[in-house]
Design an enzyme around this catalytic site. Structure first.
Site, PDB file in Angstrom:
ATOM      1  N   GLU A   1       0.806  -1.335  -0.278  1.00 53.98           N
ATOM      2  CA  GLU A   1       0.060   0.017   0.144  1.00 53.98           C
ATOM      3  C   GLU A   1       0.931   1.165   0.010  1.00 53.98           C
ATOM      4  OE1 GLU A   1      -2.537  -0.536   3.354  1.00 53.98           O
ATOM      5  OE2 GLU A   1      -3.677  -2.014   2.620  1.00 53.98           O
TER       6      GLU A   1
ATOM      7  N   LYS B   1      -0.764  -5.177 -41.084  1.00 54.01           N
ATOM      8  CA  LYS B   1      -0.501  -5.732 -39.825  1.00 54.01           C
ATOM      9  C   LYS B   1      -1.883  -6.753 -39.411  1.00 54.01           C
ATOM     10  CE  LYS B   1       0.044  -4.317 -35.356  1.00 54.01           C
ATOM     11  NZ  LYS B   1       0.461  -3.509 -34.448  1.00 54.01           N
TER      12      LYS B   1
ATOM     13  N   GLY C   1       8.069  -5.886 -31.132  1.00 53.14           N
ATOM     14  CA  GLY C   1       7.664  -6.689 -31.986  1.00 53.14           C
ATOM     15  C   GLY C   1       7.137  -6.111 -33.352  1.00 53.14           C
TER      16      GLY C   1
ATOM     17  N   ASP D   1       0.885   0.150 -39.035  1.00 53.18           N
ATOM     18  CA  ASP D   1      -0.487  -0.520 -39.372  1.00 53.18           C
ATOM     19  C   ASP D   1      -1.388   0.241 -39.865  1.00 53.18           C
ATOM     20  OD1 ASP D   1      -1.385   1.113 -37.122  1.00 53.18           O
ATOM     21  OD2 ASP D   1      -0.829  -0.495 -35.770  1.00 53.18           O
TER      22      ASP D   1
END
Ligand code: R5P
Length: 326
Positions: free
Chosen positions: A47, A202, A237, A178
């Site tokens: 905590e 992609k 990646g 992408d």
């Protein structure tokens, strides 16, 4: 009877969590204000406890925290700081999260999934945040998740200027890794005089996190210097597969440019081994010494954060930082 009068003066106060205090120090120097002394520690069970060592009553509070690993701890600490500020009567609280954790979970891909980026916004609101300041969000619509003003800052012009100053612009192609980042590639192209863009087709298996399957290059990259751009490099990646695809497609050189260097797991090895000549990122997240390598360039976002905080504090224009108009 004498009148009770108040000459109120706004006070800017900058606070930092323990995520990346060095960036907060840089921002404090940009602003010419000290960081508010803060005690923070963890209990044995994990905590977190936070207390500000000076009065914060009536201040315009900016709470900077980088959502670096361990992400959940940094986020919780920032929430606790916001709660403490609210209970100590800060006048306005701005959460400054250069990298907004959970941004990738911004929609349901399948049934029974959370929208964690929305949950994050709700948590900050509930804790007491009046506004958010973020840099290069994964998707712009996340701004709408927070019920209040969101200052969405762009590191993109800084990255584009840096890359543009190093290469022959007539040979440059901007590549989105992408289809989702094509609009950002267009913005890069606009800033660099209209160079052509390409993207990588992609595909991703939604059942396997951090795993992408790179397809083919769409656009002409033969003999070109390609700048492959992304919002973040996590395991690297996506971006290193894009680099491979570009060389297979006949690219002459490849530079990688991304705002957020998450650098998890195999990222550093993959980047070192990739054929990219340079990897350009910002310090929106801390990058440990053992994660730095020769072809890595880190640009600081402290001046950008400093200018934006000043504009918010002075009721100026954050938009003017990006469009050149007031
Ligand atoms: C995905 O949509 C993001 O924009 C990044 O491309 C991705 O999250 C990077 O992850 P990794 O580096 O693990 O491939």
């Amino acid at each position: 009877m004498s009148e009770l009068r108040l000459t109120s003066e706004k006070r800017l106060r900058l606070f930092t969590g323990r995520g990346f205090p060095e960036l907060a120090d840089e921002v404090a120097s940009e602003l010419g204000v000290p960081l508010t002394p803060t005690s923070a520690y963890d209990f044995a069970n994990g905590e977190i406890f936070v207390r500000f060592e000076e009065s914060v009553r009536g201040c315009d509070a900016f709470v900077l925290q980088s959502h670096a690993a361990p992400v959940n701890k940094q986020i919780m600490e920032q929430l606790i700081m916001v709660d403490a500020l609210k209970r100590a009567s800060a006048k306005r609280i701005t959460v400054v999260a250069p990298f907004y954790g959970y941004a990738r979970q911004d929609k349901k891909h399948r049934g029974r999934e959370p929208i964690s980026a929305r949950l994050m916004a709700d948590l900050y609101k509930t804790a007491g945040a009046d506004r958010l300041m973020v840099v290069d969000l994964h998707t712009s619509q996340i701004q709408g998740f927070f019920d209040g003003p969101v200052d969405h800052l762009f590191a993109l012009p800084m990255l584009a200027n840096y890359v543009g100053s190093k290469v022959d612009r007539s040979m440059l192609t901007i590549v989105s890794p992408d289809s989702g980042r094509v609009r950002v590639a267009e913005r890069w192209s606009e800033l660099l005089g209209g160079c052509p863009i390409a993207f990588i087709h992609k595909t991703r298996d939604p059942l396997i996190p951090n795993e992408s399957v790179t397809g083919r290059v769409v656009g002409d990259v033969t003999g070109r210097t390609c700048v492959v751009i992304d919002d973040m490099i996590d395991t690297a990646g996506t971006i290193t597969k894009a680099v491979d695809a570009l060389f297979e497609g006949g690219a002459k050189d490849v530079i990688i440019a991304a705002t957020h260097a998450v650098f998890s797991g195999p990222a550093v090895e993959r980047l070192k081994e990739s054929r990219a000549v340079e990897i350009v990122v910002t310090n929106s997240l801390p990058i440990a010494e053992d994660k730095r390598f020769d072809k890595l360039t880190v640009l600081t976002i402290a001046p950008l954060l400093g200018r934006a905080i000043r504009e918010v504090f002075e009721d100026g224009s954050v938009t003017s930082l990006f469009d050149g108009h007031s």
